[in-house]
Design a protein around this motif. Sequence first.
Motif, PDB file in Angstrom:
ATOM      1  N   ALA A 113     -15.519  10.099  13.224  1.00  0.00           N
ATOM      2  CA  ALA A 113     -15.550  10.796  11.941  1.00  0.00           C
ATOM      3  C   ALA A 113     -15.580   9.772  10.815  1.00  0.00           C
ATOM      4  N   GLY A 114     -16.278  10.135   9.741  1.00  0.00           N
ATOM      5  CA  GLY A 114     -16.365   9.263   8.597  1.00  0.00           C
ATOM      6  C   GLY A 114     -15.220   9.469   7.630  1.00  0.00           C
ATOM      7  N   ASN A 115     -15.211   8.677   6.589  1.00  0.00           N
ATOM      8  CA  ASN A 115     -14.133   8.679   5.610  1.00  0.00           C
ATOM      9  C   ASN A 115     -13.915  10.050   4.972  1.00  0.00           C
ATOM     10  N   ALA A 116     -14.992  10.761   4.685  1.00  0.00           N
ATOM     11  CA  ALA A 116     -14.891  12.029   3.956  1.00  0.00           C
ATOM     12  C   ALA A 116     -14.239  13.135   4.772  1.00  0.00           C
ATOM     13  N   ALA A 117     -14.087  12.938   6.085  1.00  0.00           N
ATOM     14  CA  ALA A 117     -13.506  13.976   6.937  1.00  0.00           C
ATOM     15  C   ALA A 117     -11.987  14.052   6.828  1.00  0.00           C
ATOM     16  N   TYR A 118     -11.379  13.129   6.084  1.00  0.00           N
ATOM     17  CA  TYR A 118      -9.920  13.031   6.043  1.00  0.00           C
ATOM     18  C   TYR A 118      -9.396  13.343   4.637  1.00  0.00           C
ATOM     19  N   ASP A 119      -8.225  13.958   4.598  1.00  0.00           N
ATOM     20  CA  ASP A 119      -7.609  14.351   3.329  1.00  0.00           C
ATOM     21  C   ASP A 119      -6.727  13.209   2.829  1.00  0.00           C
ATOM     22  N   TRP A 120      -7.305  12.281   2.115  1.00  0.00           N
ATOM     23  CA  TRP A 120      -6.569  11.107   1.644  1.00  0.00           C
ATOM     24  C   TRP A 120      -5.558  11.458   0.570  1.00  0.00           C
ATOM     25  N   ASP A 121      -5.790  12.546  -0.162  1.00  0.00           N
ATOM     26  CA  ASP A 121      -4.828  12.957  -1.176  1.00  0.00           C
ATOM     27  C   ASP A 121      -3.530  13.468  -0.556  1.00  0.00           C
ATOM     28  N   ALA A 122      -3.568  13.816   0.731  1.00  0.00           N
ATOM     29  CA  ALA A 122      -2.371  14.295   1.425  1.00  0.00           C
ATOM     30  C   ALA A 122      -1.660  13.176   2.179  1.00  0.00           C
ATOM     31  N   PHE A 123      -2.055  11.937   1.951  1.00  0.00           N
ATOM     32  CA  PHE A 123      -1.449  10.781   2.610  1.00  0.00           C
ATOM     33  C   PHE A 123       0.037  10.710   2.255  1.00  0.00           C
ATOM     34  N   ASP A 124       0.891  10.581   3.272  1.00  0.00           N
ATOM     35  CA  ASP A 124       2.337  10.543   3.066  1.00  0.00           C
ATOM     36  C   ASP A 124       2.750   9.105   2.745  1.00  0.00           C
ATOM     37  N   SER A 125       2.805   8.771   1.474  1.00  0.00           N
ATOM     38  CA  SER A 125       3.054   7.402   1.035  1.00  0.00           C
ATOM     39  C   SER A 125       4.407   6.889   1.505  1.00  0.00           C
ATOM     40  N   ASP A 126       5.428   7.711   1.408  1.00  0.00           N
ATOM     41  CA  ASP A 126       6.770   7.266   1.783  1.00  0.00           C
ATOM     42  C   ASP A 126       6.865   6.984   3.281  1.00  0.00           C
ATOM     43  N   ASP A 127       6.229   7.822   4.089  1.00  0.00           N
ATOM     44  CA  ASP A 127       6.257   7.610   5.530  1.00  0.00           C
ATOM     45  C   ASP A 127       5.530   6.309   5.888  1.00  0.00           C
ATOM     46  N   TYR A 128       4.402   6.061   5.252  1.00  0.00           N
ATOM     47  CA  TYR A 128       3.646   4.834   5.534  1.00  0.00           C
ATOM     48  C   TYR A 128       4.454   3.605   5.129  1.00  0.00           C
ATOM     49  N   LEU A 129       5.085   3.672   3.969  1.00  0.00           N
ATOM     50  CA  LEU A 129       5.928   2.557   3.526  1.00  0.00           C
ATOM     51  C   LEU A 129       7.043   2.290   4.527  1.00  0.00           C
ATOM     52  N   GLU A 130       7.710   3.327   4.970  1.00  0.00           N
ATOM     53  CA  GLU A 130       8.846   3.167   5.870  1.00  0.00           C
ATOM     54  C   GLU A 130       8.433   2.494   7.178  1.00  0.00           C
ATOM     55  N   HIS A 131       7.265   2.840   7.680  1.00  0.00           N
ATOM     56  CA  HIS A 131       6.817   2.303   8.962  1.00  0.00           C
ATOM     57  C   HIS A 131       6.202   0.909   8.844  1.00  0.00           C
ATOM     58  N   ASN A 132       5.765   0.526   7.658  1.00  0.00           N
ATOM     59  CA  ASN A 132       5.015  -0.721   7.533  1.00  0.00           C
ATOM     60  C   ASN A 132       5.660  -1.778   6.646  1.00  0.00           C
ATOM     61  N   TYR A 133       6.339  -1.366   5.579  1.00  0.00           N
ATOM     62  CA  TYR A 133       6.792  -2.349   4.597  1.00  0.00           C
ATOM     63  C   TYR A 133       8.256  -2.237   4.200  1.00  0.00           C
ATOM     64  N   ALA A 134       9.002  -1.387   4.872  1.00  0.00           N
ATOM     65  CA  ALA A 134      10.429  -1.317   4.576  1.00  0.00           C
ATOM     66  C   ALA A 134      11.114  -2.624   4.957  1.00  0.00           C
TER      67      ALA A 134
END
Length: 242
Positions: A2-23
């Motif tokens: 699937a290409g980039n447009a198939a994903y809902d980037w506005d619904a990206f969970d910023s806090d969850d990503y931070l916790e898993h990658n940069y906490a």
Amino acid sequence: MAGNAAYDWDAFDSDDYLEHNYAELHDEDRRILEIVRDFLCGQSFDADTRGVDVGTGTNLYPALAMLPFCDRISLLELSEANRRWLSSQLRCCSENWDRFWRVLAEREPYRTVDQPRDCLYRRTSVQKWDILGSVPDMKWDLGTMFFVAESITTFREEFTTALHGFCSLLKPGAPFAMTFMENSKGYEVGGRHFPALGIDMGDLQEEMCGLGNGMEFYRFGVGPEPLRDGYSGMILVHGYAK
């Protein structure tokens, strides 16, 4: 597939990503910081240098790495959720970034930056940007793009477009640094799946041919505590835009 447009980037969970990658500061990020720091410390910059970080997401350490050298830094981000997170975070920067700053501050001129949180807030701006389609009306003097081009699509053509789009933002001779997840199979954020293109060092060197000068490539294997399943390492490249 699937290409980039198939994903809902506005619904990206910023806090969850931070916790898993940069906490926390992981060993791979420490090594990336050290190499990028030393590369930038070896450059000469004017007082009005403008830096750009593409696809910032919830990762402030590329901007922190550029901070002492830039009068202004543009954070270009597609996701509305990530733009909201960035605007909030810049007003009140979390303590986890102190660990990243301490690595940078092992060298001048980082250690002489007075109140880096305030400096970051004053010098940065957040802007909506689609690396696959937006057209720049200016070019920057210094640029970073960390874990973006391979992490927004499963299509090789869009990966290529993202690399060319990033390089098109830079003035000829501008120093740049980019990072990539190696052989990534995609990733989960807040219960949603997001795409990745599985690329390795050979793929990246092939794609970057003709896009930069003086490029140096580094590979970091998966450490004892992987960020997640489904990747085999990280790749860093720095050089100068053509």
